[in-house]
Design a protein around this motif. Structure first.
Motif, PDB file in Angstrom:
ATOM      1  N   UNK A 167       0.813  -1.214   0.000  1.00  0.00           N
ATOM      2  CA  UNK A 167       0.000   0.000   0.000  1.00  0.00           C
ATOM      3  C   UNK A 167       0.847   1.265   0.000  1.00  0.00           C
ATOM      4  N   UNK A 168       1.994   1.221   0.675  1.00  0.00           N
ATOM      5  CA  UNK A 168       2.831   2.408   0.800  1.00  0.00           C
ATOM      6  C   UNK A 168       4.241   1.986   1.195  1.00  0.00           C
ATOM      7  N   UNK A 169       5.219   2.770   0.795  1.00  0.00           N
ATOM      8  CA  UNK A 169       6.619   2.514   1.161  1.00  0.00           C
ATOM      9  C   UNK A 169       7.120   3.633   2.074  1.00  0.00           C
ATOM     10  N   UNK A 170       7.992   3.272   3.005  1.00  0.00           N
ATOM     11  CA  UNK A 170       8.661   4.249   3.864  1.00  0.00           C
ATOM     12  C   UNK A 170      10.161   4.059   3.685  1.00  0.00           C
ATOM     13  N   UNK A 171      10.848   5.147   3.327  1.00  0.00           N
ATOM     14  CA  UNK A 171      12.253   5.069   2.910  1.00  0.00           C
ATOM     15  C   UNK A 171      13.147   5.931   3.790  1.00  0.00           C
ATOM     16  N   UNK A 172      14.045   5.267   4.545  1.00  0.00           N
ATOM     17  CA  UNK A 172      15.101   5.948   5.298  1.00  0.00           C
ATOM     18  C   UNK A 172      16.394   5.202   5.009  1.00  0.00           C
ATOM     19  N   UNK A 173      17.133   5.655   3.995  1.00  0.00           N
ATOM     20  CA  UNK A 173      18.341   4.938   3.596  1.00  0.00           C
ATOM     21  C   UNK A 173      19.524   5.897   3.570  1.00  0.00           C
ATOM     22  N   UNK A 174      20.190   6.006   2.429  1.00  0.00           N
ATOM     23  CA  UNK A 174      21.365   6.850   2.268  1.00  0.00           C
ATOM     24  C   UNK A 174      21.185   7.726   1.035  1.00  0.00           C
ATOM     25  N   UNK A 175      21.868   8.872   0.982  1.00  0.00           N
ATOM     26  CA  UNK A 175      21.712   9.765  -0.163  1.00  0.00           C
ATOM     27  C   UNK A 175      21.945   9.081  -1.508  1.00  0.00           C
ATOM     28  N   UNK A 176      22.920   8.156  -1.553  1.00  0.00           N
ATOM     29  CA  UNK A 176      23.254   7.488  -2.813  1.00  0.00           C
ATOM     30  C   UNK A 176      22.141   6.558  -3.288  1.00  0.00           C
ATOM     31  N   UNK A 177      21.301   6.091  -2.377  1.00  0.00           N
ATOM     32  CA  UNK A 177      20.253   5.110  -2.718  1.00  0.00           C
ATOM     33  C   UNK A 177      18.881   5.738  -2.880  1.00  0.00           C
ATOM     34  N   UNK A 178      18.686   6.944  -2.362  1.00  0.00           N
ATOM     35  CA  UNK A 178      17.342   7.514  -2.257  1.00  0.00           C
ATOM     36  C   UNK A 178      16.647   7.676  -3.600  1.00  0.00           C
ATOM     37  N   UNK A 179      17.328   8.235  -4.582  1.00  0.00           N
ATOM     38  CA  UNK A 179      16.679   8.525  -5.865  1.00  0.00           C
ATOM     39  C   UNK A 179      16.194   7.251  -6.540  1.00  0.00           C
ATOM     40  N   UNK A 180      17.026   6.201  -6.554  1.00  0.00           N
ATOM     41  CA  UNK A 180      16.609   4.926  -7.148  1.00  0.00           C
ATOM     42  C   UNK A 180      15.434   4.332  -6.387  1.00  0.00           C
ATOM     43  N   UNK A 204       5.180   6.666  -1.797  1.00  0.00           N
ATOM     44  CA  UNK A 204       6.406   6.545  -1.009  1.00  0.00           C
ATOM     45  C   UNK A 204       6.628   7.763  -0.114  1.00  0.00           C
ATOM     46  N   UNK A 205       6.961   7.473   1.130  1.00  0.00           N
ATOM     47  CA  UNK A 205       7.333   8.473   2.126  1.00  0.00           C
ATOM     48  C   UNK A 205       8.841   8.368   2.308  1.00  0.00           C
ATOM     49  N   UNK A 206       9.569   9.459   2.088  1.00  0.00           N
ATOM     50  CA  UNK A 206      11.025   9.431   2.218  1.00  0.00           C
ATOM     51  C   UNK A 206      11.499  10.426   3.267  1.00  0.00           C
ATOM     52  N   UNK A 207      12.452   9.961   4.095  1.00  0.00           N
ATOM     53  CA  UNK A 207      13.067  10.827   5.089  1.00  0.00           C
ATOM     54  C   UNK A 207      14.568  10.903   4.931  1.00  0.00           C
ATOM     55  N   UNK A 208      15.087  10.358   3.829  1.00  0.00           N
ATOM     56  CA  UNK A 208      16.532  10.412   3.582  1.00  0.00           C
ATOM     57  C   UNK A 208      16.943  11.828   3.206  1.00  0.00           C
ATOM     58  N   UNK A 209      18.029  12.308   3.792  1.00  0.00           N
ATOM     59  CA  UNK A 209      18.525  13.647   3.474  1.00  0.00           C
ATOM     60  C   UNK A 209      19.847  13.531   2.712  1.00  0.00           C
ATOM     61  N   UNK A 210      20.313  14.655   2.195  1.00  0.00           N
ATOM     62  CA  UNK A 210      21.590  14.686   1.500  1.00  0.00           C
ATOM     63  C   UNK A 210      21.509  14.490  -0.003  1.00  0.00           C
ATOM     64  N   UNK A 211      20.284  14.385  -0.559  1.00  0.00           N
ATOM     65  CA  UNK A 211      20.131  14.164  -1.999  1.00  0.00           C
ATOM     66  C   UNK A 211      19.272  15.258  -2.645  1.00  0.00           C
ATOM     67  N   UNK A 271      18.480  16.860  -6.241  1.00  0.00           N
ATOM     68  CA  UNK A 271      17.658  16.200  -7.264  1.00  0.00           C
ATOM     69  C   UNK A 271      16.171  16.228  -6.917  1.00  0.00           C
ATOM     70  N   UNK A 272      15.803  17.002  -5.908  1.00  0.00           N
ATOM     71  CA  UNK A 272      14.398  17.020  -5.473  1.00  0.00           C
ATOM     72  C   UNK A 272      13.467  17.492  -6.591  1.00  0.00           C
ATOM     73  N   UNK A 273      13.811  18.581  -7.272  1.00  0.00           N
ATOM     74  CA  UNK A 273      12.940  19.100  -8.334  1.00  0.00           C
ATOM     75  C   UNK A 273      12.764  18.078  -9.448  1.00  0.00           C
ATOM     76  N   UNK A 274      13.832  17.345  -9.740  1.00  0.00           N
ATOM     77  CA  UNK A 274      13.768  16.290 -10.759  1.00  0.00           C
ATOM     78  C   UNK A 274      12.797  15.184 -10.331  1.00  0.00           C
ATOM     79  N   UNK A 275      12.871  14.783  -9.060  1.00  0.00           N
ATOM     80  CA  UNK A 275      11.971  13.746  -8.547  1.00  0.00           C
ATOM     81  C   UNK A 275      10.538  14.247  -8.507  1.00  0.00           C
ATOM     82  N   UNK A 276      10.353  15.495  -8.111  1.00  0.00           N
ATOM     83  CA  UNK A 276       9.007  16.077  -8.069  1.00  0.00           C
ATOM     84  C   UNK A 276       8.370  16.044  -9.456  1.00  0.00           C
ATOM     85  N   UNK A 277       9.123  16.463 -10.465  1.00  0.00           N
ATOM     86  CA  UNK A 277       8.607  16.466 -11.834  1.00  0.00           C
ATOM     87  C   UNK A 277       8.316  15.042 -12.308  1.00  0.00           C
ATOM     88  N   UNK A 278       9.197  14.099 -11.962  1.00  0.00           N
ATOM     89  CA  UNK A 278       9.014  12.702 -12.364  1.00  0.00           C
ATOM     90  C   UNK A 278       7.745  12.129 -11.748  1.00  0.00           C
TER      91      UNK A 278
END
Length: 238
Positions: A47-60, A72-79, A82-89
């Motif tokens: 139903x939903x994903x919760x993501x707390x990983x590392x900056x290198x893994x967050x976008x994938x 998906x709910x993400x709390x990973x920082x440091x990436x 690329x937020x605007x790119x992910x928002x548009x995607x």
């Protein structure tokens, strides 16, 4: 809800316990180094994903969930470059994405107090500095929360236009942020305005990861069955 946990460190384990206590099920866990499991998520009843990983893994992780039509709910920082790119995607794919630099309800109240104070101090003759302290396992500095605090000040106070990490000599338009890494500290953030006459400060100190985890689970419950890009202001209706 059936929840996909992306990241199974201390934060992931805390989220797992709180989610189960609230009647949810952890349907799948994907930890560090298990990116091959992302190909499995389209075939699961999640139903939903919760993501707390590392900056290198967050976008994938985020794009894989959007592709699989999993909110998906993400709390990973440091990436966030690329937020605007992910928002548009996400908007292009008509997915659901929720991001917070900090899921603690108390911290989000602190964000609002910070903006209010910054607006009051806009025409006053005070110097400003910030500090943040986290556990030694945190890789990014300054923290995503500290960056959010600095951006809140910049939005409300015309004097400041940027922030910088650990600069001894700054220009007058720059917010200096000092980052400390100390074992077993969940997170402390402080904003200090100082002058020759007095100091004014606001501070938030987390006592454990439970506040962050609880907010993330609340965000996941709220995000289920929605489409769009959201944040804590939407959840808390600030």
């Amino acid at each position: 809800m059936n929840i996909l946990l992306l990241g199974y460190g201390k934060m992931g384990k805390t989220i797992e316990k709180l989610a189960i206590d609230r009647g949810h099920k952890i349907a799948l866990i994907i930890d560090r180094g298990e990116t091959e499991k992302l190909s499995q998520i389209k075939d699961t009843d999640i139903d939903v994903a919760i993501e707390f990983t590392e900056p290198e893994a967050a976008v994938l992780n985020i794009t894989s969930c959007i592709d699989a039509d999993i909110p998906i709910v993400s709390g990973t920082t440091g990436w966030l470059q690329k937020y605007d790119e992910i928002k548009s995607y996400c908007e292009e794919k008509e997915g659901a994405f929720f991001y917070g630099s900090n899921y603690s309800i108390g911290v989000n109240i602190f964000f609002k107090l910070n903006e209010f104070l910054a607006k009051l101090m806009d025409t006053q003759n005070y110097e400003l500095e910030m500090s943040e302290t986290h556990h030694t396992e945190k890789k990014d500095a300054p923290s995503g929360t500290a960056i959010s605090i600095a951006e809140g000040i910049i939005k409300q106070n015309k004097k400041y236009t940027k922030w910088a990490l650990d600069k001894n000599k700054k220009d007058e338009n720059e917010i200096p942020i000092t980052a400390h890494r100390i074992e077993n500290v969940p997170g402390t953030h402080e904003v200090i305005y100082h002058s020759d006459i007095d100091n004014i400060s606001i501070k938030h100190t987390a006592h454990s990861r439970k506040g962050f985890a609880f907010g993330a689970v609340l965000a996941a419950e709220w995000l289920k069955d929605k489409k769009g890009v959201f944040g804590m202001n939407d959840l808390l209706q600030f």
